[in-house]
Design an enzyme around this catalytic site. Structure first.
Site, PDB file in Angstrom:
ATOM      1  N   SER A 123     -11.339  -4.613   2.521  1.00 39.25           N
ATOM      2  CA  SER A 123     -10.087  -3.736   2.590  1.00 39.25           C
ATOM      3  C   SER A 123      -9.397  -3.878   3.907  1.00 39.25           C
ATOM      4  O   SER A 123      -8.012  -4.084   3.804  1.00 39.25           O
ATOM      5  CB  SER A 123     -10.408  -2.604   1.869  1.00 39.25           C
ATOM      6  N   ASN A 179       0.662  -1.242   0.076  1.00 36.54           N
ATOM      7  CA  ASN A 179       0.077   0.032  -0.093  1.00 36.54           C
ATOM      8  C   ASN A 179       0.782   1.350   0.069  1.00 36.54           C
ATOM      9  O   ASN A 179       1.695   1.269   0.796  1.00 36.54           O
ATOM     10  CB  ASN A 179      -0.836   0.026   1.143  1.00 36.54           C
ATOM     11  N   SER A 237      -5.157  -0.380  -2.890  1.00 39.42           N
ATOM     12  CA  SER A 237      -5.984   0.889  -2.662  1.00 39.42           C
ATOM     13  C   SER A 237      -6.870   0.566  -1.696  1.00 39.42           C
ATOM     14  O   SER A 237      -7.871  -0.018  -1.992  1.00 39.42           O
ATOM     15  CB  SER A 237      -6.373   1.549  -3.989  1.00 39.42           C
ATOM     16  N   GLU A 238      -6.911   1.468  -0.441  1.00 38.27           N
ATOM     17  CA  GLU A 238      -7.753   1.001   0.751  1.00 38.27           C
ATOM     18  C   GLU A 238      -9.058   1.391   0.332  1.00 38.27           C
ATOM     19  O   GLU A 238      -9.860   0.738   1.013  1.00 38.27           O
ATOM     20  CB  GLU A 238      -7.132   1.609   2.040  1.00 38.27           C
ATOM     21  N   ASN A 239      -9.510   1.993  -0.547  1.00 41.63           N
ATOM     22  CA  ASN A 239     -10.939   2.120  -1.156  1.00 41.63           C
ATOM     23  C   ASN A 239     -11.580   0.886  -1.550  1.00 41.63           C
ATOM     24  O   ASN A 239     -12.536   0.767  -1.878  1.00 41.63           O
ATOM     25  CB  ASN A 239     -11.194   3.464  -1.829  1.00 41.63           C
TER      26      ASN A 239
END
Lengths: 235, 208
Positions: B87, B22, B45-47
Site C-alpha cells: 500500500s 486517497n 484506503s492505505e490500510n
C-alpha cells in the site's frame, strides 16, 4: 514437521521472555492476533517492545497488554483510540516511537527481506528525521530508516494449510504479511486450518516458509467504527 | 463562506477521470459525495485497498472490511486488496495522483502540520507523512482561521510538521489558494467572501 499447536498458550511455549521485541499484525482492531495477544497477557511477559501500527483499544487487542503494564515501548503510527495508552504515555510510564505508517510497514518488510536499512522521503523536514542520516538522490533529500527484526511475530490470517501457507481476507491482511516476515519466530492464528492441497497455490498470500507455529481458534473480530447506510425502498 | 459540504464539493472539482486518489479523515471523506458525473476515480484506503465502496447496509457490516478511519465499508467490482507494505509502496512510488487531507496549519511555502499538538494531542501521523511525501498532488481542506479568529494559513507553521513544501493547493472555508513562488496566490473566493476579507484572515504572504 508439525506446525499445528492446540492453542495459543501452547504455540507460544518457550518463545516468550522479558524484554523481548514483538511485531504484531493488524490495523485498528482489524486482523489483529487477538488470541495470541490474550495468551501473552496471561503469560505475564514483561518489558515488551511492541511494533504494531496501533495499540488496540482499552480492554481489547494490545490494549490488554497496556492495562497489565507489560509493554515498555510501542513502535506505532497512530495510537488515538486508547485512553490508557495516552495516560501511561503522558505520565512517562510508556515509551513511544512514532513511525509513519508506510515507514513502519517497510521497516518490517525490510527486516524480513535481509535489508538492514533504506532511504525514504517520508518525514524529511519533520521531527521524524531528527538524528537520521540524510542522503540526496537526484536532487531530493531522503532519510535512512532501519529494518526491524523482532524476536517474535504474531499474526492473524483467515485460512492456513498445515504447511503454514496463509490466505488473508479483505482489509484484515494489512500489516500481517510484513509483520510475519520480520520475526525470528512467527506464530499465526487462523479462523480455519484447511487440509493440505485445498488452497490453490496461485492464491496463497504468504508462503509457509515464514510461518513456524499455527493455531486455529474462534475470533471475536470486534468492529471499531460501525458505519452503515439505510436501505432505500427505491434505488 | 463555505460550509464543510461546500468545501468538499469544491475539492471534488479537483478530481480527474481515471485518477487513483486517497482521501483523508474528516471533511475529505465527504468529497466522495460530490464527485462530478463522468469522472471515474478509484479511492485508495492505505490500510490495503483500492476501489473503496460506500458504507454497508445495516446488517452487512464486515469486521474484515474497514477503511483507514476504521469505519466499516464495502468493496466494488474493481476492488483489490494488498498488504500495508505494498500500500505504501504505491503511495511512495508516486502511483496515487492526489491526496486530499485535513490541516491544522499550512505555511506559504506549502509546509503542512496536521498530526500533533505538543502536550495536548498525541495521536500520531498514521499515513499522512507518507502520503504528502509520495503522492502527485496534495490538496488540503481546512478552516481558514481557528475558533479565536487567528489565521491557520501562516508564514511558517508553529506545530510539528507533517511535511515540508508538500501542499499544492489550499481549499478553505474562505476560498482557494495555490502555493506558488514567493507565497500564496488567490485562485477563487468563497461565496460572500471579499478579497480584502480573505487577505485579512491570511497571515501568509499573498502574491499577485
Amino acid at each position: 514437521m508439525n506446525k499445528i499447536y492446540p492453542n495459543a498458550a501452547a504455540a507460544l511455549d518457550g518463545l516468550l521472555f522479558d524484554g523481548m521485541t514483538i511485531a504484531s499484525g493488524g490495523f485498528g482492531l482489524c486482523g489483529i492476533p487477538e488470541l495470541l495477544i490474550a495468551a501473552i497477557r496471561d503469560a505475564g511477559t514483561k518489558s515488551l517492545t511492541v511494533a504494531s501500527n496501533n495499540a488496540g483499544v482499552d480492554g481489547f487487542g494490545l490494549g490488554q497488554l497496556l492495562e497489565t503494564r507489560q509493554v515498555k515501548k510501542m513502535i506505532s503510527s497512530y495510537v488515538g483510540e486508547n485512553a490508557e495508552f495516552m495516560r501511561q504515555y503522558l505520565s512517562g510510564e510508556l515509551e513511544l516511537e512514532f513511525n509513519p505508517q508506510g515507514t513502519l510497514a517497510e521497516r518490517m518488510r525490510a527486516g524480513g527481506a535481509g535489508i538492514p536499512g533504506f532511504y525514504t522521503a517520508t518525514g524529511v523536514g519533520t521531527v521524524i528525521a531528527e538524528g537520521k542520516d540524510v542522503k540526496v538522490f537526484n536532487g531530493r533529500e531522503y532519510i535512512l530508516e532501519t529494518g526491524i527484526i523482532a524476536d517474535l511475530s504474531i499474526v492473524k490470517a483467515w485460512k492456513a494449510d498445515p504447511s503454514g501457507n496463509l490466505v488473508f481476507r479483505k482489509t484484515a491482511r494489512n500489516f500481517n504479511p510484513p509483520a510475519a516476515t520480520c520475526g525470528k519466530v512467527c506464530v499465526v492464528e487462523v479462523e480455519e486450518i484447511v487440509p493440505l492441497g485445498s488452497l490453490d497455490p496461485d492464491t496463497i498470500h504468504l508462503p509457509g516458509i515464514y510461518v513456524h507455529r499455527l493455531i486455529q481458534g474462534a475470533h471475536e473480530k470486534r468492529i471499531e467504527q460501525r458505519t452503515t447506510r439505510k436501505r432505500e425502498a427505491a434505488q | 463562506m463555505w460550509d464543510r459540504n461546500q468545501m468538499a464539493a469544491r475539492a471534488a472539482q479537483e478530481l480527474q477521470d481515471g485518477w487513483y486518489v486517497n482521501l483523508g479523515i474528516g471533511i475529505p471523506t465527504l468529497v466522495v459525495n460530490y464527485i462530478p458525473e463522468g469522472v471515474n476515480v478509484t479511492l485508495q484506503s492505505e490500510n490495503g485497498m483500492l476501489g473503496m465502496g460506500p458504507f454497508p447496509f445495516e446488517g452487512d457490516e464486515d469486521a474484515d472490511l474497514i477503511n483507514a478511519g476504521k469505519q466499516t465499508i464495502t468493496e466494488l467490482p474493481q476492488t483489490a486488496y494488498f498488504d500495508s507494505a505494498q500500500s505504501f509502496a504505491m503511495i511512495r512510488g508516486g502511483k496515487i495522483a492526489m491526496a486530499i487531507l485535513g490541516a491544522m496549519e499550512v505555511s506559504e511555502t506549502g509546509d503542512l502540520a496536521n498530526w500533533m499538538i505538543p502536550g495536548k494531542l498525541v495521536k500520531g501521523m498514521g499515513g499522512a507523512m507518507d502520503l504528502v511525501a509520495g503522492v502527485g498532488r496534495v490538496v488540503v481542506v481546512m478552516d481558514h482561521t481557528n475558533k479565536a479568529g487567528e489565521s491557520k494559513v501562516l508564514k511558517a507553521c508553529t506545530l510539528p510538521l507533517t511535511g515540508k513544501r508538500v501542499v499544492n493547493r489550499i481549499i478553505s472555508n474562505m476560498g482557494v489558494l495555490d502555493v506558488v513562488e514567493g507565497g500564496l496566490r488567490i485562485v477563487q473566493l468563497a461565496d460572500g467572501v471579499t478579497e480584502a476579507e480573505l487577505r485579512a484572515a491570511t497571515e501568509a504572504t499573498i502574491v499577485g
